[in-house]
Design a protein around this motif. Structure first.
Motif, mmCIF file in Angstrom:
data_model
loop_
_atom_site.group_PDB
_atom_site.id
_atom_site.type_symbol
_atom_site.label_atom_id
_atom_site.label_comp_id
_atom_site.label_asym_id
_atom_site.label_seq_id
_atom_site.Cartn_x
_atom_site.Cartn_y
_atom_site.Cartn_z
ATOM 1 N N ASP A 85 0.828 -1.220 0.000
ATOM 2 C CA ASP A 85 0.000 0.000 0.000
ATOM 3 C C ASP A 85 0.858 1.265 0.000
ATOM 4 O OD1 ASP A 85 0.847 -0.603 2.536
ATOM 5 O OD2 ASP A 85 -0.989 0.056 3.551
ATOM 6 N N ALA A 86 2.140 1.170 0.318
ATOM 7 C CA ALA A 86 3.047 2.326 0.220
ATOM 8 C C ALA A 86 4.177 2.014 -0.762
ATOM 9 C CB ALA A 86 3.600 2.686 1.593
ATOM 10 N N LYS B 168 4.622 -3.399 -9.267
ATOM 11 C CA LYS B 168 4.865 -2.000 -9.619
ATOM 12 C C LYS B 168 6.153 -1.451 -9.025
ATOM 13 C CE LYS B 168 2.278 2.338 -9.307
ATOM 14 N NZ LYS B 168 1.023 2.965 -8.883
ATOM 15 N N ALA C 277 9.913 2.095 -3.118
ATOM 16 C CA ALA C 277 9.785 3.501 -3.554
ATOM 17 C C ALA C 277 10.490 4.462 -2.606
ATOM 18 C CB ALA C 277 8.316 3.862 -3.701
ATOM 19 N N ALA D 207 12.657 5.596 1.204
ATOM 20 C CA ALA D 207 12.319 5.708 2.617
ATOM 21 C C ALA D 207 10.972 6.410 2.717
ATOM 22 C CB ALA D 207 13.401 6.491 3.342
ATOM 23 N N ASP D 208 10.312 6.226 3.855
ATOM 24 C CA ASP D 208 8.939 6.715 4.025
ATOM 25 C C ASP D 208 8.945 8.233 4.258
ATOM 26 O OD1 ASP D 208 6.356 7.346 4.987
ATOM 27 O OD2 ASP D 208 6.066 5.254 5.565
ATOM 28 N N ILE D 209 8.466 8.951 3.258
ATOM 29 C CA ILE D 209 8.515 10.421 3.305
ATOM 30 C C ILE D 209 7.586 10.969 4.388
ATOM 31 C CG2 ILE D 209 8.152 12.545 1.952
ATOM 32 C CD1 ILE D 209 8.754 10.771 -0.578
ATOM 33 N N GLY E 48 15.892 5.330 -1.119
ATOM 34 C CA GLY E 48 16.368 4.210 -0.311
ATOM 35 C C GLY E 48 16.241 2.861 -1.001
ATOM 36 N N GLU F 94 19.174 2.665 -3.161
ATOM 37 C CA GLU F 94 20.342 2.491 -2.280
ATOM 38 C C GLU F 94 20.465 1.042 -1.813
ATOM 39 O OE1 GLU F 94 18.938 6.128 0.068
ATOM 40 O OE2 GLU F 94 21.097 6.152 0.364
ATOM 41 N N PRO G 193 15.841 10.702 -5.938
ATOM 42 C CA PRO G 193 15.117 11.981 -5.997
ATOM 43 C C PRO G 193 15.256 12.831 -4.740
ATOM 44 C CG PRO G 193 13.592 10.163 -5.594
ATOM 45 C CD PRO G 193 14.975 9.580 -5.596
ATOM 46 N N GLU G 194 16.214 12.478 -3.864
ATOM 47 C CA GLU G 194 16.283 13.152 -2.557
ATOM 48 C C GLU G 194 16.424 14.666 -2.667
ATOM 49 O OE1 GLU G 194 17.623 10.228 -3.187
ATOM 50 O OE2 GLU G 194 17.392 8.889 -1.467
ATOM 51 N N GLY H 283 20.233 8.942 2.380
ATOM 52 C CA GLY H 283 20.666 8.734 3.761
ATOM 53 C C GLY H 283 21.082 7.315 4.091
ATOM 54 N N ARG I 43 14.956 10.296 -13.351
ATOM 55 C CA ARG I 43 14.683 8.852 -13.396
ATOM 56 C C ARG I 43 15.420 8.190 -14.543
ATOM 57 N NH1 ARG I 43 8.158 8.694 -12.313
ATOM 58 N NH2 ARG I 43 8.237 9.818 -10.328
ATOM 59 N N TYR J 229 23.764 14.267 5.593
ATOM 60 C CA TYR J 229 22.335 13.947 5.471
ATOM 61 C C TYR J 229 21.549 14.697 6.560
ATOM 62 C CZ TYR J 229 18.121 10.982 5.767
ATOM 63 O OH TYR J 229 16.830 10.514 5.818
ATOM 64 N N PHE K 296 4.898 16.497 -0.909
ATOM 65 C CA PHE K 296 4.689 15.110 -1.354
ATOM 66 C C PHE K 296 3.506 14.494 -0.619
ATOM 67 C CE2 PHE K 296 5.053 10.548 -0.823
ATOM 68 C CZ PHE K 296 5.142 10.128 -2.142
ATOM 69 N N LYS L 168 0.311 15.676 -1.784
ATOM 70 C CA LYS L 168 0.119 15.379 -3.210
ATOM 71 C C LYS L 168 0.032 16.648 -4.056
ATOM 72 C CE LYS L 168 -2.083 10.903 -2.295
ATOM 73 N NZ LYS L 168 -0.941 10.053 -2.577
HETATM 74 N N1 CAA Z 1 7.115 7.258 1.244
HETATM 75 C C1 CAA Z 1 5.854 7.180 1.718
HETATM 76 N N2 CAA Z 1 4.801 6.826 0.979
HETATM 77 C C2 CAA Z 1 5.039 6.520 -0.308
HETATM 78 C C3 CAA Z 1 6.306 6.588 -0.873
HETATM 79 C C4 CAA Z 1 7.391 6.965 -0.029
HETATM 80 N N3 CAA Z 1 8.656 7.009 -0.467
HETATM 81 N N4 CAA Z 1 6.226 6.248 -2.174
HETATM 82 C C5 CAA Z 1 4.929 5.979 -2.413
HETATM 83 N N5 CAA Z 1 4.211 6.137 -1.284
HETATM 84 C C6 CAA Z 1 2.776 5.931 -1.112
HETATM 85 C C7 CAA Z 1 1.973 7.123 -1.632
HETATM 86 O O1 CAA Z 1 1.907 8.165 -0.667
HETATM 87 C C8 CAA Z 1 0.618 6.471 -1.883
HETATM 88 O O2 CAA Z 1 -0.034 6.306 -0.647
HETATM 89 P P1 CAA Z 1 -1.643 6.561 -0.555
HETATM 90 O O3 CAA Z 1 -2.247 5.565 -1.507
HETATM 91 O O4 CAA Z 1 -1.964 6.290 0.882
HETATM 92 O O5 CAA Z 1 -1.886 7.980 -0.988
HETATM 93 C C9 CAA Z 1 1.011 5.067 -2.363
HETATM 94 O O6 CAA Z 1 2.338 4.842 -1.895
HETATM 95 C C10 CAA Z 1 1.006 4.931 -3.856
HETATM 96 O O7 CAA Z 1 1.821 5.958 -4.375
HETATM 97 P P2 CAA Z 1 1.318 6.999 -5.497
HETATM 98 O O8 CAA Z 1 -0.143 7.219 -5.378
HETATM 99 O O9 CAA Z 1 2.217 8.187 -5.442
HETATM 100 O O10 CAA Z 1 1.603 6.111 -6.814
HETATM 101 P P3 CAA Z 1 1.998 6.641 -8.252
HETATM 102 O O11 CAA Z 1 1.961 5.452 -9.136
HETATM 103 O O12 CAA Z 1 1.199 7.833 -8.634
HETATM 104 O O13 CAA Z 1 3.528 7.146 -8.103
HETATM 105 C C11 CAA Z 1 5.819 6.964 -7.375
HETATM 106 C C12 CAA Z 1 4.518 6.225 -7.756
HETATM 107 C C13 CAA Z 1 6.401 7.647 -8.596
HETATM 108 C C14 CAA Z 1 6.797 5.923 -6.841
HETATM 109 C C15 CAA Z 1 5.486 8.027 -6.296
HETATM 110 O O14 CAA Z 1 4.785 7.380 -5.243
HETATM 111 C C16 CAA Z 1 6.703 8.667 -5.699
HETATM 112 O O15 CAA Z 1 7.287 9.556 -6.298
HETATM 113 N N6 CAA Z 1 7.090 8.236 -4.461
HETATM 114 C C17 CAA Z 1 8.174 8.845 -3.754
HETATM 115 C C18 CAA Z 1 9.498 8.404 -4.312
HETATM 116 C C19 CAA Z 1 10.639 9.088 -3.589
HETATM 117 O O16 CAA Z 1 10.800 10.287 -3.642
HETATM 118 N N7 CAA Z 1 11.473 8.279 -2.905
HETATM 119 C C20 CAA Z 1 12.622 8.758 -2.201
HETATM 120 C C21 CAA Z 1 12.312 8.958 -0.764
HETATM 121 S S1 CAA Z 1 13.621 9.805 0.091
HETATM 122 C C22 CAA Z 1 14.680 8.593 0.617
HETATM 123 O O17 CAA Z 1 14.569 7.440 0.268
HETATM 124 C C23 CAA Z 1 15.715 9.129 1.559
HETATM 125 C C24 CAA Z 1 16.728 8.217 2.109
HETATM 126 O O18 CAA Z 1 17.665 7.847 1.424
HETATM 127 C C25 CAA Z 1 16.701 7.870 3.521
#
Ligand code: CAA
Length: 257
Positions: A21-22, A56, A60, A62-64, A107, A110, A129-130, A138, A163, A229, A245, A248
């Motif tokens: 779901d995430a 899919k 995706a 770490a949890d934003i 993440g 990573e 995409p950080e 991180g 991407r 970081y 984010f 939305k």
């Molecule tokens: N954190 C938390 N929730 C996330 C998530 C993330 N990284 N990626 C996706 N989700 C969740 C969405 O919030 C959504 O939840 P709801 O259904 O409750 O609204 C669900 O997953 C489905 O996502 P989308 O509706 O956005 O799906 P999409 O097909 O339209 O897009 C995606 C998919 C392009 C992957 C988009 O979700 C996205 O851009 N996600 C974030 C990606 C991102 O930026 N990742 C890097 C995080 S930073 C990091 O990782 C730092 C580190 O090193 C510690």
């Protein structure tokens, strides 16, 4: 384990990150479950495959929603937890294959880089995409990406956050092979079985030998990267981008503060 499955096919272990779901995003509970799965590995497991649940997303990122409200100290603690776990994956005695079955972002990318070998499905997408979220990777990605794709491409990906699709990932050596989504796990299994059939002492020695060079100074560099970081948190730009984010919408223009 709520968010991770550990299965075995003979002497090949398969760990699946399972938070569909995430899109398999990594929060504390997912990282804890992944650590528990690693704890359960045994010497008889001669190769490990890591993949994501669903069709899919590999992971995706770490949890934003969690990172959005973290202060610097909390961010460093969370980053260190993921970074230490990925370092553990990198130094497991058996080879580790990332079967990247969709989004490998932040993440997730990573984690794939901490694996020994990456193969991908045609719908795989890689990005760091950080910087679009006001932070830097991180979980050790800043220290691994240049070793995987070379300094120039590494910096392009880190600075732009753009991407990269599977075919480009193959052409720049980020993944070894690209398969139709339906056959990815079968191909991962074939490669893992081939590795697992070889002399285990020799395979472990080969992994250790290759990593001698790449591991030099890595632990010290990861510590410095972790401080960098943390320095991105409690900034207006980080709050702006991560809040956007979760809500939305697009972030407001960055303000350099
Ligand atoms: N954190 C938390 N929730 C996330 C998530 C993330 N990284 N990626 C996706 N989700 C969740 C969405 O919030 C959504 O939840 P709801 O259904 O409750 O609204 C669900 O997953 C489905 O996502 P989308 O509706 O956005 O799906 P999409 O097909 O339209 O897009 C995606 C998919 C392009 C992957 C988009 O979700 C996205 O851009 N996600 C974030 C990606 C991102 O930026 N990742 C890097 C995080 S930073 C990091 O990782 C730092 C580190 O090193 C510690």
């Amino acid at each position: 384990m709520q968010y991770t499955r550990l299965e075995r096919n003979g002497n090949v272990a398969i760990v699946t990150i399972d938070r569909p779901d995430a899109l398999n995003a990594l929060n504390d509970a997912v990282l804890d479950d992944l650590a528990t799965a690693l704890d359960a590995l045994e010497q008889k497991d001669r190769c490990l495959i890591i993949t994501g649940a669903g069709s899919k997303s590999f992971i995706a990122g770490a949890d934003i929603a969690v990172m959005k409200d973290q202060n610097k100290l909390e961010a460093v603690a969370f980053g260190k937890k993921g970074s230490d776990l990925f370092r553990r994956i990198e130094t497991l005695p058996m080879p580790v294959i990332a079967a990247v079955n969709g989004y490998a972002l932040g993440g997730g990318f990573e984690l794939a880089m901490a694996c020994d070998i990456r193969i991908a499905s045609e719908n795989a997408v890689f990005a760091l995409p950080e910087v679009t979220l006001g932070i830097i990777p991180g979980f050790g990605g800043t220290q691994r990406i240049a070793k995987v794709v070379g300094a120039s491409m590494a910096k392009e990906m880190l600075f732009s956050g753009r991407r990269m699709k599977a075919d480009e990932a193959k052409s720049c050596g980020l993944v070894n092979a690209v398969y139709e989504p339906e056959t990815l796990m079968e191909e991962a299994g074939k490669l893992a079985s081939r590795i697992a059939a070889n002399a285990p002492i020799a395979v472990r020695a080969a992994k250790t030998a290759v990593n001698l060079r790449t591991d030099a100074d890595l632990d010290a560099d990861l510590e410095v990267a972790m401080q960098l970081y943390g320095s991105c948190y409690e900034t207006a730009d980080q709050k702006n981008a991560m809040t956007a984010f979760v809500e939305k919408r697009k972030p407001e223009p960055f303000e350099d503060r």
